[in-house]
Design a protein around this motif. Structure first.
Motif, short mmCIF file in Angstrom:
data_model
loop_
_atom_site.label_atom_id
_atom_site.label_comp_id
_atom_site.label_asym_id
_atom_site.label_seq_id
_atom_site.Cartn_x
_atom_site.Cartn_y
_atom_site.Cartn_z
N ALA A 329 2.21 -40.52 17.83
CA ALA A 329 2.83 -39.29 18.34
C ALA A 329 1.91 -38.11 18.08
N SER A 330 1.21 -38.17 16.96
CA SER A 330 0.25 -37.11 16.64
C SER A 330 -0.86 -37.09 17.69
N PHE A 331 -1.36 -38.27 18.06
CA PHE A 331 -2.39 -38.39 19.11
C PHE A 331 -1.88 -37.80 20.42
N ILE A 332 -0.69 -38.26 20.82
CA ILE A 332 -0.13 -37.84 22.13
C ILE A 332 0.05 -36.32 22.18
N ASN A 333 0.51 -35.73 21.07
CA ASN A 333 0.70 -34.28 21.04
C ASN A 333 -0.61 -33.53 20.95
N GLN A 334 -1.51 -33.99 20.08
CA GLN A 334 -2.77 -33.25 19.90
C GLN A 334 -3.64 -33.27 21.15
N PHE A 335 -3.59 -34.40 21.88
CA PHE A 335 -4.40 -34.49 23.10
C PHE A 335 -3.58 -34.09 24.33
N ASP A 336 -2.38 -33.60 24.06
CA ASP A 336 -1.51 -33.05 25.09
C ASP A 336 -1.25 -34.02 26.25
N LEU A 337 -0.87 -35.26 25.90
CA LEU A 337 -0.62 -36.28 26.92
C LEU A 337 0.86 -36.19 27.31
N ASP A 338 1.13 -35.36 28.31
CA ASP A 338 2.53 -35.04 28.61
C ASP A 338 3.23 -36.14 29.40
N GLU A 339 4.53 -35.98 29.45
CA GLU A 339 5.43 -36.96 30.06
C GLU A 339 5.09 -37.22 31.53
N LYS A 340 4.70 -36.13 32.22
CA LYS A 340 4.46 -36.25 33.65
C LYS A 340 3.18 -37.05 33.92
N SER A 341 2.12 -36.75 33.21
CA SER A 341 0.83 -37.42 33.46
C SER A 341 0.74 -38.78 32.77
N PHE A 342 1.41 -38.93 31.64
CA PHE A 342 1.31 -40.18 30.87
C PHE A 342 2.71 -40.71 30.51
N PRO A 343 3.41 -41.20 31.52
CA PRO A 343 4.82 -41.59 31.27
C PRO A 343 4.97 -42.91 30.51
N LEU A 344 3.94 -43.76 30.53
CA LEU A 344 4.12 -45.13 30.06
C LEU A 344 3.71 -45.29 28.59
N ILE A 345 4.72 -45.42 27.71
CA ILE A 345 4.47 -45.59 26.27
C ILE A 345 5.15 -46.88 25.83
N VAL A 346 4.41 -47.75 25.15
CA VAL A 346 5.02 -49.00 24.67
C VAL A 346 4.82 -49.13 23.16
N ASP A 347 5.65 -49.98 22.57
CA ASP A 347 5.52 -50.26 21.14
C ASP A 347 6.12 -51.65 20.90
N SER A 348 5.70 -52.26 19.79
CA SER A 348 6.23 -53.59 19.52
C SER A 348 7.34 -53.54 18.48
N ASP A 349 7.57 -52.37 17.92
CA ASP A 349 8.59 -52.23 16.88
C ASP A 349 9.94 -51.94 17.53
N ALA A 350 10.85 -52.91 17.41
CA ALA A 350 12.16 -52.81 18.08
C ALA A 350 12.90 -51.54 17.65
N ALA A 351 12.66 -51.10 16.41
CA ALA A 351 13.37 -49.92 15.91
C ALA A 351 12.95 -48.64 16.65
N LYS A 352 11.71 -48.66 17.16
CA LYS A 352 11.21 -47.45 17.83
C LYS A 352 11.56 -47.45 19.32
N VAL A 353 11.71 -48.67 19.87
CA VAL A 353 11.99 -48.80 21.30
C VAL A 353 13.31 -48.09 21.64
N GLY A 354 13.29 -47.34 22.73
CA GLY A 354 14.49 -46.61 23.14
C GLY A 354 14.51 -45.19 22.61
N THR A 355 13.69 -44.90 21.59
CA THR A 355 13.59 -43.50 21.14
C THR A 355 12.51 -42.82 21.98
N HIS A 356 12.33 -41.54 21.76
CA HIS A 356 11.39 -40.77 22.60
C HIS A 356 10.26 -40.19 21.76
N VAL A 357 9.13 -39.95 22.41
CA VAL A 357 7.96 -39.42 21.69
C VAL A 357 8.27 -37.98 21.25
#
Ligand SMILES: [Zn+2]
Length: 461
Positions: A329-357
């Motif tokens: 999340a630090s990477f995504i925010n610092q490099f300003d990878l916004d929802e519109k340009s970079f919508p596809l975020i995946v993770d393997s941790d079931a606890a994180k899936v369904g939450t938002h960046v």
């Protein structure tokens, strides 16, 4: 048994106060130590030197401030831990305390001689909080070829017909040491008023080192060495946040100067004077250079990585980002990878899936989505876990043309550089500095862009 008798020896002097009542986590303004003990609880009292009430009513209605004096257990400095600088109205009510006594004049004469002895034939001298400029003018008269600058934002400075230059402003080490390169900085009866005198002297030290100025600093402050023998409490009023002992002034100067050249007391031990010199401190300069370099590198990395990603998008590549919390999340925010340009975020941790960046809003999806709908590029957002994630991508049967990781400010291909992310690496460090122990790292193999993006990547280099 020995321990017990020692403990009972101590109890009479502590008046049976428990340590929890006595001890405070409070940073010493002189030496920076963080533990202090209760010294004098003066109660709630008005200002005494920075207020001259014009009527009885005004005097009665003056605001009151806590006088909670504690003593640093390391250097013996005494300070009011409840002091707030903004409670003292220096701007509207200048300090009107003067000592016009004959023996005080003799003291000033002694100081003047002592300082003149330090100076070259054509000196540059700065006095901080110079008041009306009396001392500086008389020094300037003795060295007419020199340059003398009196700094005081709250006083009427007399220049003695141009003997000295008056600056009605605060002295800022970062600015004025570079401008004036003073041989000597004088600070008399100023540091006891400051919130952070150690911080001020450390700034003088670092600025002198940075600017390669051979600067000496003369400090004079009231001294409380005698209050212990006389049991005197009246020194502890609000305007003086700090109360120096000869030891606490020595420790403060030892902490930040190249050499403490003199510590002396005067005026029947009621003032303490210190003279220290500053020079080039290579280590602190190196640390600062490293910080500047990092800061520039961080800015460059931001532009470079964003351009690389934009070029991939322009080439129509589908990009997935692996990881959406923590360092990802630090990477995504610092490099300003916004929802519109970079919508596809995946993770393997079931606890994180369904939450938002955090901050960006992309919904974090389960990694297996990439089995069904592969991405051209997977950007591993957490460099330190790159190896584990790459192994997981492989074992889950996820296909992608390239796995990218940010490395020294640009995206590189994981598979071309897998050895850089080898988690079996590690070193035994013999000292605090890791600079000397780390084996040199090889230069990374640069990311080989897709043929159709070659031109654009070249454009940015
Ligand atoms: Zn201290």
């Amino acid at each position: 048994m020995t321990n017990q008798s020692n403990m009972s020896d101590k109890s009479p002097t502590t008046n049976n106060a428990s340590l929890s009542e006595l001890m405070h986590e409070s940073t010493c303004p002189a030496c920076g130590h963080h533990v202090a003990v209760t010294f004098y609880r003066g109660g709630s009292l008005p200002l005494t030197t920075q207020a001259w009430p014009q009527s009885a009513q005004e005097a009665h209605e003056m605001p009151r401030h806590p006088h909670e004096f504690v003593r640093c257990i390391d250097c013996g400095h005494v300070f009011n831990r409840e002091f707030r600088y903004e409670n003292v109205p220096y701007q509207t009510k200048p300090n009107l305390m003067y000592n016009r006594g004959k023996t005080w004049e003799a003291h000033i004469e002694r100081v003047k001689q002592l300082l003149l002895d330090q100076l070259p034939e054509v000196p540059t001298v700065v006095e901080i909080g110079c008041g009306d400029g009396t001392l500086l003018c008389s020094m300037a008269a003795a060295r007419p070829q020199g340059r003398f600058y009196g700094f005081d934002p709250n006083a009427q400075i007399e220049t003695g017909g141009g003997l000295i230059e008056a600056r009605a402003t605060l002295f800022e080490p970062s600015k004025h040491i570079a401008e004036l390169k003073p041989d000597l900085i004088i600070s008399r009866h100023v540091l006891e008023h400051l919130m952070n005198p150690l911080g001020f002297v450390q700034q003088v030290a670092f600025a002198s080192s940075w600017e390669d100025a051979q600067t000496k600093l003369y400090i004079e402050v009231p001294c409380i060495d005698r209050v212990f023998e006389l049991n005197r409490t009246i020194d502890f009023y609000y305007e003086h946040r700090s109360h120096f002992t000869s030891n606490s002034l020595t420790k403060m100067l030892e902490r930040c100067s190249s050499e403490v050249e003199m510590i002396a007391t005067g005026y029947n031990n009621e003032v303490v004077m210190g003279l220290a010199s500053f020079g080039k401190e290579t280590e602190s300069i190196e640390v600062a250079q490293e910080a500047i370099q990092f800061s520039h590198g961080a800015m460059e990395a931001k532009n470079r990585v964003r351009t690389q990603l934009k070029n991939l998008q322009a080439a129509g590549k589908r990009i997935a980002i692996w990881g959406g919390t923590g360092k990802a999340a630090s990477f995504i925010n610092q490099f300003d990878l916004d929802e519109k340009s970079f919508p596809l975020i995946v993770d393997s941790d079931a606890a994180k899936v369904g939450t938002h960046v955090p901050g960006m809003g992309q919904k974090i999806l389960y990694r297996d989505l990439l089995v069904r709908q592969p991405a051209d590029v997977i950007l591993i957002a957490t460099q330190w876990r790159a190896r584990d994630i790459a192994m997981e991508i492989e074992s889950a049967g996820i296909q992608a043309d390239s796995l990218l990781v940010e490395w020294r400010g640009e995206l590189i291909d994981y598979h071309l550089n897998a050895d850089l992310f080898d988690t079996n690496r590690g070193e035994t460090l013999a000292s605090k500095s890791n600079k000397d122990h780390r084996p040199p790292e090889r230069a990374p193999h640069l990311f080989q862009p897709f043929p159709e993006t070659v031109q654009q990547i070249e454009d940015i280099t």
